[in-house]
Design a protein around this motif. Structure first.
Motif, PDB file in Angstrom:
ATOM      1  N   ASN A  17      51.351  35.988  47.068  1.00  0.00           N
ATOM      2  CA  ASN A  17      51.279  34.784  46.256  1.00  0.00           C
ATOM      3  C   ASN A  17      49.855  34.238  46.332  1.00  0.00           C
ATOM      4  OD1 ASN A  17      50.981  32.959  48.499  1.00  0.00           O
ATOM      5  ND2 ASN A  17      53.206  32.933  48.765  1.00  0.00           N
ATOM      6  N   GLN A  18      49.581  33.219  45.562  1.00  0.00           N
ATOM      7  CA  GLN A  18      48.224  32.689  45.462  1.00  0.00           C
ATOM      8  C   GLN A  18      47.677  32.240  46.818  1.00  0.00           C
ATOM      9  OE1 GLN A  18      47.671  29.801  42.355  1.00  0.00           O
ATOM     10  NE2 GLN A  18      46.011  28.828  43.459  1.00  0.00           N
ATOM     11  N   ALA A  19      48.465  31.525  47.584  1.00  0.00           N
ATOM     12  CA  ALA A  19      48.008  31.029  48.885  1.00  0.00           C
ATOM     13  C   ALA A  19      47.719  32.180  49.848  1.00  0.00           C
ATOM     14  CB  ALA A  19      49.042  30.081  49.482  1.00  0.00           C
ATOM     15  N   ARG A  24      43.731  35.628  52.543  1.00  0.00           N
ATOM     16  CA  ARG A  24      43.328  37.001  52.877  1.00  0.00           C
ATOM     17  C   ARG A  24      41.876  37.287  52.507  1.00  0.00           C
ATOM     18  NH1 ARG A  24      46.199  42.103  53.178  1.00  0.00           N
ATOM     19  NH2 ARG A  24      44.603  43.574  53.797  1.00  0.00           N
ATOM     20  N   ILE A  25      41.418  36.737  51.365  1.00  0.00           N
ATOM     21  CA  ILE A  25      40.048  37.002  50.937  1.00  0.00           C
ATOM     22  C   ILE A  25      39.078  35.905  51.355  1.00  0.00           C
ATOM     23  CG2 ILE A  25      40.749  38.506  49.044  1.00  0.00           C
ATOM     24  CD1 ILE A  25      40.217  36.164  47.130  1.00  0.00           C
ATOM     25  N   GLY A  26      39.590  34.853  52.004  1.00  0.00           N
ATOM     26  CA  GLY A  26      38.726  33.829  52.574  1.00  0.00           C
ATOM     27  C   GLY A  26      38.233  32.767  51.606  1.00  0.00           C
ATOM     28  N   VAL A  27      39.091  32.387  50.649  1.00  0.00           N
ATOM     29  CA  VAL A  27      38.731  31.317  49.722  1.00  0.00           C
ATOM     30  C   VAL A  27      39.876  30.317  49.638  1.00  0.00           C
ATOM     31  CG1 VAL A  27      37.238  32.818  48.349  1.00  0.00           C
ATOM     32  CG2 VAL A  27      39.611  32.487  47.649  1.00  0.00           C
ATOM     33  N   ARG A  28      39.595  29.150  49.021  1.00  0.00           N
ATOM     34  CA  ARG A  28      40.650  28.152  48.826  1.00  0.00           C
ATOM     35  C   ARG A  28      41.527  28.558  47.640  1.00  0.00           C
ATOM     36  NH1 ARG A  28      37.836  22.581  48.150  1.00  0.00           N
ATOM     37  NH2 ARG A  28      37.096  23.786  46.387  1.00  0.00           N
ATOM     38  N   SER A  29      42.768  28.122  47.671  1.00  0.00           N
ATOM     39  CA  SER A  29      43.698  28.414  46.574  1.00  0.00           C
ATOM     40  C   SER A  29      43.171  27.882  45.243  1.00  0.00           C
ATOM     41  CB  SER A  29      45.073  27.808  46.850  1.00  0.00           C
ATOM     42  OG  SER A  29      45.703  28.493  47.899  1.00  0.00           O
ATOM     43  N   PRO A  43      32.659  36.057  42.237  1.00  0.00           N
ATOM     44  CA  PRO A  43      31.456  36.673  42.798  1.00  0.00           C
ATOM     45  C   PRO A  43      31.708  38.143  43.139  1.00  0.00           C
ATOM     46  CG  PRO A  43      31.930  34.579  43.877  1.00  0.00           C
ATOM     47  CD  PRO A  43      33.120  34.922  43.025  1.00  0.00           C
ATOM     48  N   ARG A  44      30.678  38.950  43.012  1.00  0.00           N
ATOM     49  CA  ARG A  44      30.828  40.401  43.237  1.00  0.00           C
ATOM     50  C   ARG A  44      31.388  40.731  44.615  1.00  0.00           C
ATOM     51  NH1 ARG A  44      25.356  42.835  40.535  1.00  0.00           N
ATOM     52  NH2 ARG A  44      25.885  42.220  38.418  1.00  0.00           N
ATOM     53  N   HIS A  45      30.904  40.045  45.649  1.00  0.00           N
ATOM     54  CA  HIS A  45      31.379  40.388  46.993  1.00  0.00           C
ATOM     55  C   HIS A  45      32.860  40.048  47.165  1.00  0.00           C
ATOM     56  CE1 HIS A  45      30.426  36.119  47.607  1.00  0.00           C
ATOM     57  NE2 HIS A  45      31.154  36.165  48.709  1.00  0.00           N
ATOM     58  N   ILE A  46      33.318  39.020  46.471  1.00  0.00           N
ATOM     59  CA  ILE A  46      34.738  38.665  46.521  1.00  0.00           C
ATOM     60  C   ILE A  46      35.544  39.636  45.656  1.00  0.00           C
ATOM     61  CG2 ILE A  46      36.444  36.906  45.950  1.00  0.00           C
ATOM     62  CD1 ILE A  46      34.816  36.134  48.378  1.00  0.00           C
ATOM     63  N   ALA A  47      34.987  40.032  44.532  1.00  0.00           N
ATOM     64  CA  ALA A  47      35.667  41.001  43.656  1.00  0.00           C
ATOM     65  C   ALA A  47      35.963  42.282  44.434  1.00  0.00           C
ATOM     66  CB  ALA A  47      34.814  41.290  42.433  1.00  0.00           C
ATOM     67  N   ALA A  48      35.021  42.695  45.255  1.00  0.00           N
ATOM     68  CA  ALA A  48      35.222  43.903  46.063  1.00  0.00           C
ATOM     69  C   ALA A  48      36.367  43.707  47.058  1.00  0.00           C
ATOM     70  CB  ALA A  48      33.937  44.274  46.790  1.00  0.00           C
ATOM     71  N   ARG A  49      36.456  42.521  47.654  1.00  0.00           N
ATOM     72  CA  ARG A  49      37.556  42.241  48.589  1.00  0.00           C
ATOM     73  C   ARG A  49      38.902  42.270  47.884  1.00  0.00           C
ATOM     74  NH1 ARG A  49      35.612  36.844  51.670  1.00  0.00           N
ATOM     75  NH2 ARG A  49      33.534  37.569  52.181  1.00  0.00           N
ATOM     76  N   ILE A  50      38.952  41.636  46.721  1.00  0.00           N
ATOM     77  CA  ILE A  50      40.205  41.581  45.967  1.00  0.00           C
ATOM     78  C   ILE A  50      40.634  42.984  45.548  1.00  0.00           C
ATOM     79  CG2 ILE A  50      41.292  40.745  43.845  1.00  0.00           C
ATOM     80  CD1 ILE A  50      39.352  38.295  44.091  1.00  0.00           C
ATOM     81  N   ALA A  51      39.699  43.759  45.057  1.00  0.00           N
ATOM     82  CA  ALA A  51      40.011  45.132  44.650  1.00  0.00           C
ATOM     83  C   ALA A  51      40.513  45.949  45.829  1.00  0.00           C
ATOM     84  CB  ALA A  51      38.786  45.779  44.024  1.00  0.00           C
ATOM     85  N   SER A  52      39.948  45.715  46.997  1.00  0.00           N
ATOM     86  CA  SER A  52      40.364  46.419  48.208  1.00  0.00           C
ATOM     87  C   SER A  52      41.810  46.063  48.577  1.00  0.00           C
ATOM     88  CB  SER A  52      39.408  46.080  49.348  1.00  0.00           C
ATOM     89  OG  SER A  52      39.841  46.667  50.537  1.00  0.00           O
TER      90      SER A  52
END
Length: 64
Positions: A17-19, A24-29, A43-52
């Motif tokens: 879920n969103q929370a 998991r990726i280290g950002v606020r909901s 941001p690219r560095h976050i995009a990589a985390r999400i894709a992972s």
């Protein structure tokens, strides 16, 4: 609009879920929601985390 739909699909593939995904990726909901809605760029560095995270979920489903 294509990028927004692409990110929504990736977020959905994460299986969280969103929370949970935000934590998991280290950002606020709130930040995650802005990305999903297309109101802010991921941001690219976050995009990589999400894709992972999404790829890990895909691999786990294949192994079951």
């Amino acid at each position: 609009m294509g990028k927004t739909l692409e990110w929504k699909e990736i977020f959905n593939r994460s299986g969280m879920n969103q929370a949970q995904l935000a934590e998991r990726i280290g950002v606020r909901s709130e930040t995650l929601r802005r990305w999903i809605d297309g109101r802010a760029r991921v941001p690219r560095h976050i995009a990589a985390r999400i894709a992972s995270v999404a790829a890990a979920r895909d691999r786990n489903e294949l192994c079951q």
